[in-house]
Design an enzyme around this catalytic site. Structure first.
Site, short mmCIF file in Angstrom:
data_model
loop_
_atom_site.label_atom_id
_atom_site.label_comp_id
_atom_site.label_asym_id
_atom_site.label_seq_id
_atom_site.Cartn_x
_atom_site.Cartn_y
_atom_site.Cartn_z
N ARG A 34 10.79 -7.38 2.41
CA ARG A 34 11.70 -7.27 1.25
C ARG A 34 12.11 -5.82 1.02
NH1 ARG A 34 7.79 -8.07 -3.96
NH2 ARG A 34 5.87 -7.32 -3.02
N ASP B 298 -1.33 -2.60 7.23
CA ASP B 298 0.13 -2.50 7.08
C ASP B 298 0.51 -1.76 5.80
OD1 ASP B 298 -1.09 -5.17 6.38
OD2 ASP B 298 0.73 -5.31 5.19
#
Ligand code: AMP
Ligand code: MG
Length: 473
Positions: free
Chosen positions: A97, A250
């Site tokens: 996103r 991540d």
């Protein structure tokens, strides 16, 4: 179903291409942003806009940082990465996103919440206002506290409905950092066995962000530098009582920046087992686990880089992490106590103080801040009384330099969950964004006393003690 609005024409700000593009197509996908409906600017970080040299009219600014208009004729890109999430490897994640829309003065500009990307998986590419306010304020709070973090440039609101546990308004935070590269970017190419692109990424990262490294043994030196930056970031988190909440690989920045604010929390009552993310049932990312988790994450980065770095150099890098973390943390903690030159007994003095804070359920931030006047404080237990005496023997509270050190090492303001919650409620319920501006200004300078800001120093009122923060954002 939301309509996909095509990007309007470009606003050309500076002929300065996005460096990440030079890595090639295996590293990212070009995307089209999906602007939110009825965008409006909630807040702009003017100091950062000036620093970056972003000089746009209000309309242009909103148009670029709401994803309506391309920046500098660059097609936005979302990058691909992998990551260990709660201990389990996921071979492909990526910017689900967020997207990079350009670069200004050597800083990447990233929109979060501007729509779906090829890496959105089951997600909608959106970010809700609630979590965007939290990210916006916390990023600035970290900067104010002197903790490495991605910066924030703007917060844009909208009337777009985003579906979470309930319907919430969507928002876009614009993040700024020299690089948003994560450990997971390296893990992605490593797990695919793509050694050529792994090496390309290594060289790219070193050439652009670690250019001071020599040419001999540069990969090992690079790993050492990442270990050092990570250690310094974690030491600062531990000293200030910050808990990230989702320390997946991540979410680990290669530049040692605090990255991806989700269910984070500043510790209020001191508790080393503090878990800010209530969906983290096993407490994997509990406050006192963070230094070990960062080490574990560095090991995963080392696994990815192992074709290029000798085993002994990896071991040295990991040891360097531990040493730097402990050294930095110890210094930061001593400073909080106003101790300039260390003595052997300091460690005990500090751990006894933490134990007293835990036993008495004291507020971490405010209790530290009160050290400057602790000789005037009424002890809350016998142990407390003994400790205060020992502390006053060790530290000369009539020395202005000691008081200065205590005051400049202990923030007066942190982002408390309930103060963030008040700002969120005002924004969602009343479309009033003053609380966000106010907090932004105060948190930018948390070591200074702000007049009329006493309420932001207060401990959580009863109604807010049970506030829970989840991963949903
Ligand atoms: P996080 O735990 O927030 O760091 O996110 C883990 C992964 O999920 C990343 O690849 C994110 O980009 C992705 N992600 C999180 N929320 C969304 C969303 N609403 N839409 C698309 N992707 C998302
Ligand atoms: Mg993330």
């Amino acid at each position: 179903m939301e309509k996909r609005t095509p990007n309007k024409s470009t606003i050309s700000l500076e002929k300065n291409s996005l460096k990440f593009l030079s890595l090639g197509k295996e590293f990212y996908s070009k995307i089209k942003t999906q602007p939110l409906e009825n965008n409006f600017l909630i807040h702009q970080n003017k100091e950062l806009a000036d620093k970056l040299g972003i000089d746009l009219s209000a309309d242009e600014f909103l148009s670029v940082f709401s994803g309506e208009t391309k920046y500098d004729n660059v097609d936005p890109i979302s990058t691909v990465y992998a990551g260990h999430q709660f201990g389990y490897f996921v071979p492909q994640l990526g910017d689900g996103r967020s997207c990079l829309i350009g670069e200004k003065n050597g800083y990447e500009i990233s929109l979060k919440g501007a729509g779906m990307t090829p890496y959105s998986r089951a997600g909608d590419g959106r970010a809700v206002l609630r979590s965007s306010i939290r990210e916006y304020l916390c990023s600035q709070a970290m900067k104010g506290l002197g903790i490495a973090s991605t910066d924030v440039l703007s917060l844009v609101g909208s009337t777009t409905e985003v579906y979470r546990e309930k319907i919430e308004p969507g928002a876009i935070v614009t993040r700024v950092a020299k690089s948003h590269i994560r450990f997971g970017h390296f893990e992605y190419f490593s797990s695919k066995g793509d050694k050529a692109n792994l090496e390309k990424l290594l060289n790219f990262t070193i050439d652009h962000y670690f250019s001071e490294l020599g040419s001999d043994n540069r990969y090992s030196e690079f790993f050492n530098q990442v270990a050092k930056l990570t250690a310094e970031m974690i030491a600062h988190w531990q000293a200030v009582g910050f808990s990230h909440g989702v320390m997946n690989t991540d979410n680990m920045s290669i530049l040692g920046l605090t990255l991806d604010y989700g269910p984070f929390g500043f510790m209020e009552e001191y508790d080393p087992n503090f878990v800010c993310n209530h969906t983290d049932h096993q407490g994997r990312y509990a406050f006192d686990q963070q230094p070990n988790v960062a080490l574990w994450n560095l090991m995963r980065l080392a696994d990815a880089l192992s074709p290029f770095i000798k085993t002994q150099d990896i071991k040295n890098g990991l040891e360097f992490y531990e040493k730097t973390m402990i050294k930095t943390y110890s210094k930061l903690m001593r400073n909080k106590f106003g101790i300039d030159s260390p003595e052997d007994t300091d460690k005990d003095l500090i751990s006894q103080f933490l134990k007293i804070m835990f036993d008495l359920k004291l507020d971490y931030t405010n209790t530290f801040l009160s050290l400057a006047k602790i000789d005037k404080v009424n002890p809350k237990s016998k142990e407390h009384e003994i400790w205060i005496k020992e502390y006053c023997d060790r530290v000369n509270l009539s020395n202005p330099e000691v008081i200065d050190l205590i005051n400049s090492s202990n923030p007066k303001y942190i982002l408390r969950n309930y103060t963030a919650e008040v700002a969120i409620r005002e924004a969602e319920d009343n479309h009033n964004y003053n609380e966000i501006s106010q907090l932004f200004d105060i948190l930018s300078k948390p070591f200074e006393l702000h007049s009329g800001a006493e309420k932001y120093q207060k401990e959580a009122p009863l109604w807010a003690r049970s506030l829970q923060v989840s991963c949903s954002s």
